[in-house]
Motif scaffolding. Structure first.
Motif, mmCIF file in Angstrom:
data_model
loop_
_atom_site.group_PDB
_atom_site.id
_atom_site.type_symbol
_atom_site.label_atom_id
_atom_site.label_comp_id
_atom_site.label_asym_id
_atom_site.label_seq_id
_atom_site.Cartn_x
_atom_site.Cartn_y
_atom_site.Cartn_z
ATOM 1 N N ILE A 1 -9.822 45.885 20.990
ATOM 2 C CA ILE A 1 -10.787 44.392 21.337
ATOM 3 C C ILE A 1 -9.544 43.936 20.026
ATOM 4 O O ILE A 1 -9.331 42.779 19.296
ATOM 5 N N SER A 2 -9.014 44.481 18.816
ATOM 6 C CA SER A 2 -8.172 44.200 17.863
ATOM 7 C C SER A 2 -6.959 43.324 18.090
ATOM 8 O O SER A 2 -5.883 42.974 17.312
ATOM 9 N N ASN A 3 -6.830 43.983 19.260
ATOM 10 C CA ASN A 3 -4.971 43.519 19.736
ATOM 11 C C ASN A 3 -5.448 42.450 20.412
ATOM 12 O O ASN A 3 -3.521 41.486 20.876
ATOM 13 N N ILE A 4 -6.604 41.279 20.228
ATOM 14 C CA ILE A 4 -7.140 40.504 20.896
ATOM 15 C C ILE A 4 -7.195 39.233 20.183
ATOM 16 O O ILE A 4 -8.578 39.069 19.434
ATOM 17 N N PRO A 5 -6.308 37.840 19.295
ATOM 18 C CA PRO A 5 -6.740 37.498 19.033
ATOM 19 C C PRO A 5 -8.422 36.878 19.204
ATOM 20 O O PRO A 5 -8.427 35.823 20.437
ATOM 21 N N LYS B 1 -6.446 35.896 5.135
ATOM 22 C CA LYS B 1 -4.824 36.951 5.230
ATOM 23 C C LYS B 1 -4.445 36.398 3.379
ATOM 24 O O LYS B 1 -4.846 35.624 3.175
ATOM 25 N N ASN B 2 -3.817 37.074 2.829
ATOM 26 C CA ASN B 2 -2.806 37.108 1.004
ATOM 27 C C ASN B 2 -2.266 36.179 1.784
ATOM 28 O O ASN B 2 -1.514 36.561 2.314
ATOM 29 N N ASN B 3 -1.437 35.656 0.365
ATOM 30 C CA ASN B 3 -0.946 34.777 1.095
ATOM 31 C C ASN B 3 0.935 34.844 1.424
ATOM 32 O O ASN B 3 1.968 34.553 2.058
ATOM 33 N N ASN B 4 1.068 36.627 1.514
ATOM 34 C CA ASN B 4 2.380 36.407 0.755
ATOM 35 C C ASN B 4 1.969 37.753 1.885
ATOM 36 O O ASN B 4 4.025 37.904 2.499
ATOM 37 N N ILE B 5 1.474 37.466 3.131
ATOM 38 C CA ILE B 5 1.386 37.784 4.728
ATOM 39 C C ILE B 5 1.470 37.331 5.202
ATOM 40 O O ILE B 5 1.774 36.167 5.729
ATOM 41 N N ASP B 6 2.716 37.435 6.491
ATOM 42 C CA ASP B 6 3.161 36.440 7.341
ATOM 43 C C ASP B 6 2.460 37.201 8.843
ATOM 44 O O ASP B 6 3.103 37.625 9.306
ATOM 45 N N HIS B 7 1.774 36.305 8.602
ATOM 46 C CA HIS B 7 0.254 37.037 10.223
ATOM 47 C C HIS B 7 -0.274 35.767 10.778
ATOM 48 O O HIS B 7 -0.801 34.714 10.295
ATOM 49 N N ASN B 8 0.409 35.409 11.775
ATOM 50 C CA ASN B 8 -0.378 34.242 12.670
ATOM 51 C C ASN B 8 -1.165 35.071 13.688
ATOM 52 O O ASN B 8 -0.986 35.610 14.352
ATOM 53 N N PHE B 9 -2.861 34.274 13.638
ATOM 54 C CA PHE B 9 -3.973 34.744 14.075
ATOM 55 C C PHE B 9 -4.653 34.481 15.294
ATOM 56 O O PHE B 9 -5.194 34.898 16.180
ATOM 57 N N ASP B 10 -3.533 32.868 15.529
ATOM 58 C CA ASP B 10 -3.058 32.688 16.766
ATOM 59 C C ASP B 10 -2.426 33.538 18.374
ATOM 60 O O ASP B 10 -2.777 33.652 19.493
ATOM 61 N N ASP C 1 -1.014 36.370 16.749
ATOM 62 C CA ASP C 1 -0.963 38.430 16.297
ATOM 63 C C ASP C 1 -2.193 39.629 16.651
ATOM 64 O O ASP C 1 -2.649 38.792 15.989
ATOM 65 N N PRO C 2 -1.780 40.746 16.615
ATOM 66 C CA PRO C 2 -2.951 41.506 16.727
ATOM 67 C C PRO C 2 -3.492 41.271 15.221
ATOM 68 O O PRO C 2 -1.986 41.675 14.616
ATOM 69 N N ILE C 3 -4.390 42.795 14.864
ATOM 70 C CA ILE C 3 -4.538 43.015 13.663
ATOM 71 C C ILE C 3 -4.258 43.988 13.612
ATOM 72 O O ILE C 3 -4.709 45.151 14.906
ATOM 73 N N ALA D 1 -7.177 46.203 7.278
ATOM 74 C CA ALA D 1 -6.372 45.798 8.335
ATOM 75 C C ALA D 1 -5.383 45.549 7.111
ATOM 76 O O ALA D 1 -5.503 45.878 6.125
ATOM 77 N N ASN D 2 -3.623 44.954 7.861
ATOM 78 C CA ASN D 2 -2.385 44.990 6.870
ATOM 79 C C ASN D 2 -2.721 43.905 6.540
ATOM 80 O O ASN D 2 -2.122 42.677 6.719
ATOM 81 N N ASN D 3 -4.031 43.427 5.429
ATOM 82 C CA ASN D 3 -3.490 42.101 4.060
ATOM 83 C C ASN D 3 -4.091 41.134 5.299
ATOM 84 O O ASN D 3 -3.885 39.518 4.524
ATOM 85 N N THR D 4 -4.771 41.346 5.876
ATOM 86 C CA THR D 4 -5.096 40.241 6.795
ATOM 87 C C THR D 4 -7.353 41.050 6.986
ATOM 88 O O THR D 4 -7.084 41.868 6.571
ATOM 89 N N THR D 5 -8.069 39.432 7.176
ATOM 90 C CA THR D 5 -9.768 40.781 7.479
ATOM 91 C C THR D 5 -9.644 41.865 8.484
ATOM 92 O O THR D 5 -8.207 40.988 9.490
ATOM 93 N N LEU D 6 -10.298 42.366 9.019
ATOM 94 C CA LEU D 6 -10.111 43.320 9.586
ATOM 95 C C LEU D 6 -11.110 42.813 10.890
ATOM 96 O O LEU D 6 -10.646 43.569 12.314
#
Length: 491
Positions: A19-23, A83-92, A94-96, A107-112
């Protein structure tokens, strides 16, 4: 290699990782909805995928349980994306990224997304296991709980046979929830005007940082700092002592999360730089004392840029924004007189956005109360604020509370099950948060409902984490409760 290798219950954590692998942010749930449909097809289970994306999966009762009323296992697919501001994560896309630390999954600096991925993982593990004893099951997985309650509102209950419902959207293992708050979303839209800026000036961005944030309902009683409210205090103090112009203000990400950060871009004369810094430090020290032991990492920052600014907000627009920030109440407004320690009514000024294209500043609030008339009262207060400021207001996503059922058989059975397993009583609680139980119970008034879940912490923040051992205990408790449903009619 799987990041949950060796964790128990094996199947629960396997599904949680899938489930975490699915945005699956709110409003973007088609992929997770289709995943659930594929699961049902793979396991040859009857299912319905509703137009809004809800998925209902049915499983027949095991032998000996055919005479027991159908049990609904219920949770929501979507998650709050922070997510924290310094993290490059695209919720559209990227997996958690799961991170194991001792007894916890982060999670790695994002909501779990354990809120409410745990419900999906529990449900799928039970549906896939043919060795579990249970009545007929209807797993109901809804969409967009975190924003509009769309899934619960659109749920076609004529397709459901459930007599009992177990909602799995709770964050304290030793608590059995019996009722929840209702609420609404308030969107105040303030028209703004711009004026041209002439002469040399210094662009400064004032930033609120280091706050914990949290769930605007579950954490309302913790007195955590609200970045948008704090920014209002900063601007009010600056406005009385330093000549400045405002360009924009933006704070928070979700109206149901206590905002952790807020940025305001302003323009000052270079000669006022020291005065600005003095005022910001004074406000920072005052707020630090107020938040001592609560938000110890709170800080105010100023970033100077050489960006060319050619227009700023008019003086009237600037003043209206500051006044609104000071007038809006945010946090607990009333405690319950009936249930000790229960927040009865609150308002969360969760998001402020400057829309330069449409010349608007939007103030987005989440209103909650266990008393419907209090929800309406705060709505009317917001309408009055809009009238005074020349703004418009839109009220969305009004949802009912879930009322306490003193005759609940399901509550009595699961309370007894917990006592049998752990030789202690489960806490029977009401919560200051909006669960889908309220909407579903209004549609199905005879439905007997309880809610529980494993220990989770700091939900709706990048520090969200899930206890591994609690997940195991809670799953075992759920299975034992389903097995004990053979005796439900004795209650």
């Amino acid at each position: 290699m799987s990041r949950v290798e060796g964790l128990e219950p094996k199947e629960v954590f396997r599904y949680f990782e899938e489930i975490s692998n699915i945005p699956r942010k709110s409003g973007d749930t088609k992929r997770i909805s289709d995943y659930l449909v594929d699961f049902a097809k793979e396991h040859k289970l009857d299912f319905i995928q509703e137009a809004c994306g809800n998925v209902i999966i049915r499983k027949p009762a095991t032998s000996g349980y055919e005479h027991i009323g159908t049990v609904m296992l219920q949770g929501h697919m979507d998650m709050v994306c922070e997510k924290n501001n310094n993290i490059d994560h695209n919720f559209d896309t990227d997996p958690i990224e799961l991170v194991i630390k001792d007894d916890y999954i982060y999670a790695n600096n994002t909501t779990l997304g354990a809120d409410n991925g745990v419900a999906l993982a529990f449900g799928l593990a039970i549906l896939a296991d043919n060795n579990i004893k249970h009545p007929r099951l209807e797993a109901v997985f809804t969409v967009d709980e975190e924003t509009t309650m769309l899934g619960a509102n659109e749920l076609a209950v004529q397709n459901l046979d459930a007599m009992y419902m177990i909602n799995l959207d709770t964050e304290n293992e030793d608590e059995l929830l019996l009722s929840c708050a209702g609420g609404a979303k308030s969107l105040l839209k303030l028209p703004i005007e711009y004026t041209m800026l002439h002469g040399n000036s210094l662009n400064a961005i004032i930033k609120v940082r280091g706050l914990k944030g949290g769930h605007s309902g579950m954490d309302a009683d913790k007195n955590r700092g609200n970045a948008n409210v704090i920014m209002g205090r900063v601007l009010y103090e600056i406005n009385g002592r330093v000549n400045f112009e405002m360009i924009s203000i933006n704070g928070g990400a979700k109206n149901n999360a206590i905002p952790r950060e807020c940025d305001t871009s302003i323009v000052i004369n270079e000669k006022n730089k020291a005065d600005l810094e003095d005022i910001v430090r004074i406000v920072e020290n005052v707020v630090k004392k107020e938040l001592n032991g609560i938000d110890d990492d709170f800080r105010l920052e100023i970033e100077y840029t050489d960006k060319h600014i050619d227009r700023v907000l008019s003086t009237i627009s600037k003043q209206k924004i500051i006044d609104l920030l000071m007038i809006y109440s945010s946090g607990v407004t009333q405690m319950s007189l009936d249930i000790k320690g229960l927040v009865e009514t609150s308002n969360n000024l969760g998001v402020i956005v400057t829309d330069e294209k449409n010349a608007l500043v939007t103030f987005n609030c989440a209103i909650r109360s266990s008393i419907d008339s209090q929800v309406q009262y705060i709505i009317k207060k917001h309408e009055a604020i809009a009238n005074l400021s020349g703004a418009t207001i839109v009220i969305e996503s009004i949802y009912p509370g879930w009322k306490y059922n003193k005759n609940s058989r399901l509550r009595k059975l699961f309370a007894d099950t917990y006592r049998q397993m752990y030789d202690k009583d489960m806490k029977l609680e009401a919560i200051h948060a909006g669960l889908e139980c309220g909407i579903i119970s209004k549609k199905m008034p005879d439905l007997d409902i309880i809610s529980f879940g494993p220990n989770m912490y700091d939900i709706h923040t990048p520090n969200e984490h899930l206890s591994i051992s609690s997940t195991k205990r809670t799953y075992e408790y759920l299975l034992k409760g389903l097995e004990n449903m053979i005796n439900i009619e004795k209650y």
